[in-house]
Design a protein around this motif. Structure first.
Motif, short mmCIF file in Angstrom:
data_model
loop_
_atom_site.label_atom_id
_atom_site.label_comp_id
_atom_site.label_asym_id
_atom_site.label_seq_id
_atom_site.Cartn_x
_atom_site.Cartn_y
_atom_site.Cartn_z
N ASP A 260 -0.01 -13.80 -14.13
CA ASP A 260 -0.59 -13.27 -13.14
C ASP A 260 0.48 -12.67 -12.24
N LYS A 261 0.36 -11.31 -11.77
CA LYS A 261 1.28 -10.46 -10.97
C LYS A 261 0.34 -9.88 -9.82
N LEU A 262 0.54 -10.25 -8.69
CA LEU A 262 -0.06 -9.75 -7.47
C LEU A 262 1.13 -8.88 -6.74
N THR A 263 0.58 -7.37 -6.51
CA THR A 263 1.61 -6.52 -5.89
C THR A 263 0.68 -6.01 -4.49
N GLN A 264 1.32 -6.01 -3.20
CA GLN A 264 0.77 -5.87 -2.09
C GLN A 264 1.69 -4.64 -1.53
N LEU A 265 1.22 -3.64 -1.06
CA LEU A 265 1.93 -2.55 -0.17
C LEU A 265 0.91 -2.28 1.00
N SER A 266 1.92 -2.30 2.08
CA SER A 266 1.46 -1.85 3.45
C SER A 266 2.46 -0.53 3.83
N GLU A 267 1.66 0.24 4.61
CA GLU A 267 2.56 1.45 5.30
C GLU A 267 2.25 1.78 6.55
N ARG A 268 3.12 1.83 7.58
CA ARG A 268 2.92 2.20 8.81
C ARG A 268 3.91 3.15 9.35
N GLY A 269 3.92 3.59 10.77
CA GLY A 269 4.76 4.58 11.09
C GLY A 269 4.62 6.06 10.93
N PHE A 270 3.12 6.29 10.60
CA PHE A 270 2.84 7.84 10.16
C PHE A 270 3.04 8.90 11.59
N ASP A 271 2.97 9.92 11.48
CA ASP A 271 2.91 10.92 12.50
C ASP A 271 1.89 10.51 13.59
N SER A 272 2.18 10.73 14.95
CA SER A 272 1.26 10.42 16.02
C SER A 272 0.00 11.20 15.75
N ASP A 273 0.03 12.49 15.22
CA ASP A 273 -1.32 13.30 14.83
C ASP A 273 -1.74 13.17 13.69
N SER A 274 -1.23 11.99 12.89
CA SER A 274 -1.97 11.82 11.69
C SER A 274 -3.20 10.93 11.61
N GLU A 275 -4.40 11.42 11.16
CA GLU A 275 -5.39 10.80 11.16
C GLU A 275 -5.33 9.28 10.47
N ILE A 276 -4.28 9.05 9.55
CA ILE A 276 -4.02 7.93 8.96
C ILE A 276 -3.02 7.32 9.68
N GLN A 277 -3.15 6.30 10.23
CA GLN A 277 -1.99 5.42 10.70
C GLN A 277 -1.66 3.96 9.97
N THR A 278 -2.57 3.60 9.12
CA THR A 278 -2.17 2.38 8.25
C THR A 278 -2.98 2.59 6.82
N ILE A 279 -1.99 2.22 5.75
CA ILE A 279 -2.48 2.03 4.30
C ILE A 279 -2.10 0.86 3.89
N THR A 280 -3.22 0.03 3.11
CA THR A 280 -2.73 -1.15 2.44
C THR A 280 -3.04 -0.72 0.82
N PHE A 281 -2.80 -1.16 -0.19
CA PHE A 281 -2.82 -1.07 -1.38
C PHE A 281 -2.33 -2.25 -2.22
N ASP A 282 -3.32 -3.21 -2.85
CA ASP A 282 -3.00 -4.32 -3.32
C ASP A 282 -3.42 -3.88 -4.95
N ASN A 283 -2.77 -4.96 -5.75
CA ASN A 283 -3.09 -4.62 -7.33
C ASN A 283 -2.81 -5.97 -7.72
N LEU A 284 -4.01 -6.57 -8.69
CA LEU A 284 -3.81 -7.74 -9.33
C LEU A 284 -3.85 -7.44 -10.97
N LEU A 285 -2.85 -8.24 -11.62
CA LEU A 285 -3.05 -7.96 -12.82
C LEU A 285 -2.84 -9.42 -13.70
N ARG A 286 -3.82 -9.71 -14.50
CA ARG A 286 -3.85 -10.78 -15.40
C ARG A 286 -3.77 -10.35 -16.83
N THR A 287 -2.50 -11.15 -17.41
CA THR A 287 -2.34 -11.02 -18.99
C THR A 287 -2.41 -12.16 -19.70
#
Length: 502
Positions: A260-287
């Protein structure tokens, strides 16, 4: 109704392969796990035998036993990762406990004094050959966002087929695109409905160009990877002693894999005029799956002080299945994006990985009852690893990449034991070359070990400590984020083993 319908879809969904060189490397190599005595000498047992875990190096080793016995070993595993990413550093560690070795050997001595076959040994042994339990955390201020991952995959993908159809739920479309169009199109779909990317021309169904909705010069990234699982091996072994100086053996090995492999990514600190201020992207793999291999070996006594050994381990053929789940969020994500979560599972078609065979040569010097020194050398050509079926175009392409990037691996093991009456003191060293032909994606591995044992006559108690370190340059994602994190991986294993003679 939505969740029930989705559950039916996940059972039948299968999509184009995303397996790659990382899956091959995960299954290659074997740690110096096993009995505590085996670990104390860092696995340098190819010419020694007389230990159940030595069958992993040379199957003739069981014929060295003079009597039947049972053995079991428990271990505490500690893995520590020191990471450096865009001038930032972090550290994580993880402890786990496991019963990593259980086995027995039955020795049948010949009653025919005229026969050159002196004895027959039948052994069965379970060994944990890789522990996947790990915890990695990477943090830094990066100029490479996850939007590049989605852009790299989406560019070239027609926009029209990504759109949700009338009366279709978002999770149904996600699964259907994965099943019919493949992994790349599915990630383009996820990037679009996750609000990360948009087509250049919304009105053109044939549009194949995309732009990012995120604005930044640098942003803060936190990435974690938590893995759990194992690669274990059950060995059925038959060996015999011929005359006074020759031992021959063969083993059949059944491998079991779970990850089981769980990866979690979060991003912050975008430019003040960016419509996106937060991104999270998670992936789960089971082999999970199983594998098969066999091995042949011989040990010869040159005289009372010197032994030599040689063994061949066949390629290991793993039959595996993968399941993946994903979650994504951004400020511009579709309102229904939360329905794509870890309950929505993509099921890959079964596939096969072939790990190349290995040759091992060994020599040992025995100092009567006082102790010994042993040395093993193993050779394996990792460029011959393969994903199968080779007729799959994506597998064929990845196999060419593997052949180009990977090379031969030499492994050296050196171990020694010094006996003071019933007490045994042990130490060992292991060096394993990087599997890569060039570059520093994975560095060489260095391992050190020590141990102590006490023989009670009818039984023995052993304690060992095994430490290894290896440098790894790890890309957080296969595409889009080319700057790797520098990882120093440190593994410590403390093992306690008990052997009962009968």
């Amino acid at each position: 109704m939505k969740r029930n319908y989705t559950f039916i879809l996940l059972l039948v969904c299968a999509f184009a392969s995303a397996q790659n060189i990382n899956d091959v490397l995960r299954l290659s190599g074997e740690g110096s796990y096993g009995t505590a005595r085996f670990q104390g000498l860092n696995g340098a047992f190819g010419a020694l035998g007389g230990d159940l875990s030595s069958l992993n190096i040379n199957p003739a080793g069981s014929a060295v036993f003079n009597n039947s016995l049972l053995s079991l070993t428990g271990s505490n595993y500690n893995t520590k990762n020191d990471s450096r990413y865009f001038n930032s550093s972090s550290s994580t560690s993880l402890n786990s406990l496991d019963l990593n070795q259980v086995g027995g050997v039955f020795v049948f001595k010949s009653t025919n004094t005229s026969s050159p076959w002196r004895k027959l040994a039948l052994a069965f042994n379970y060994d944990l050959i890789k522990n996947f339990d790990d915890d990695l955390f990477v943090s830094g201020n990066s100029n490479q966002g996850i939007d590049n991952y989605f852009l790299d995959l989406a560019n070239g993908v027609p926009f029209g087929p990504l759109l949700i159809q009338d009366d279709e739920y978002i999770e149904e479309a996600y699964l259907d695109i994965g099943s019919t169009l493949g992994f790349v199109d599915q990630q383009a779909f996820l990037g679009y409905y996750g609000g990360i990317i948009d087509p250049v021309d919304f009105s053109d169904d044939n549009n194949t160009d995309y732009i990012s909705n995120a604005k930044y010069s640098t942003l803060n990234q936190d990435y974690s990877q938590i893995t759990a699982g194992y690669n274990s091996k059950f060995t059925a072994n038959l060996a015999s002693q011929y005359g006074d100086n020759l031992y021959l053996g063969a083993s059949l090995n059944i491998h079991s894999v779970f990850l089981d492999k769980l990866t979690q990514l979060s991003e912050r600190g975008f430019d003040s005029d960016s419509e996106i201020q937060t991104i999270t992207f998670d992936n789960l793999l089971r082999t999970q799956g199983n594998g098969f291999s066999f091995s042949l070996g011989a040990i010869g006594k040159l005289n009372e002080n010197f032994r030599i050994g040689g063994s061949y381990q066949s390629p290991t053929w793993y039959n595996l299945s993968d399941e993946t789940s994903q979650k994504i969020y951004s400020d511009l994500a579709d309102s229904d994006i939360s329905f794509i979560n870890f309950n929505i599972i993509n099921v890959f078609e079964d596939y096969t990985i072939k790990i190349p065979g290995k040759l091992t040569g060994s020599i040992a010097m025995i100092f009567g009852q006082d102790g010994l020194i042993s040395f093993d050398y193993s050779y394996q050509d990792m460029s011959k690893a393969e994903l199968r079926p080779g007729s799959d175009p994506s597998f064929a392409s990845e196999n060419n990449y593997i052949s180009d990037k990977l090379s031969t691996v030499s492994t050296f093991r050196l171990g020694g034991e010094y006996r003071i009456e019933a007490l045994s003191l042990r130490a060992g060293y292991r060096f394993e070359q990087s599997p890569y032909a060039s570059g520093n994606t994975i560095g060489d591995l260095n391992g050190y070990s020590g141990g102590i044992g006490y023989n009670f006559g009818g039984s023995r108690l052993d304690l060992s400590y095994n430490y290894s370190t290896q440098d790894i340059n790890k890309q957080l994602f296969d595409v889009g984020l080319p700057t790797p994190a520098s990882i120093t991986n440190k593994n410590s294993v403390v093992s306690l083993g008990y052997t009962l003679n009968f």
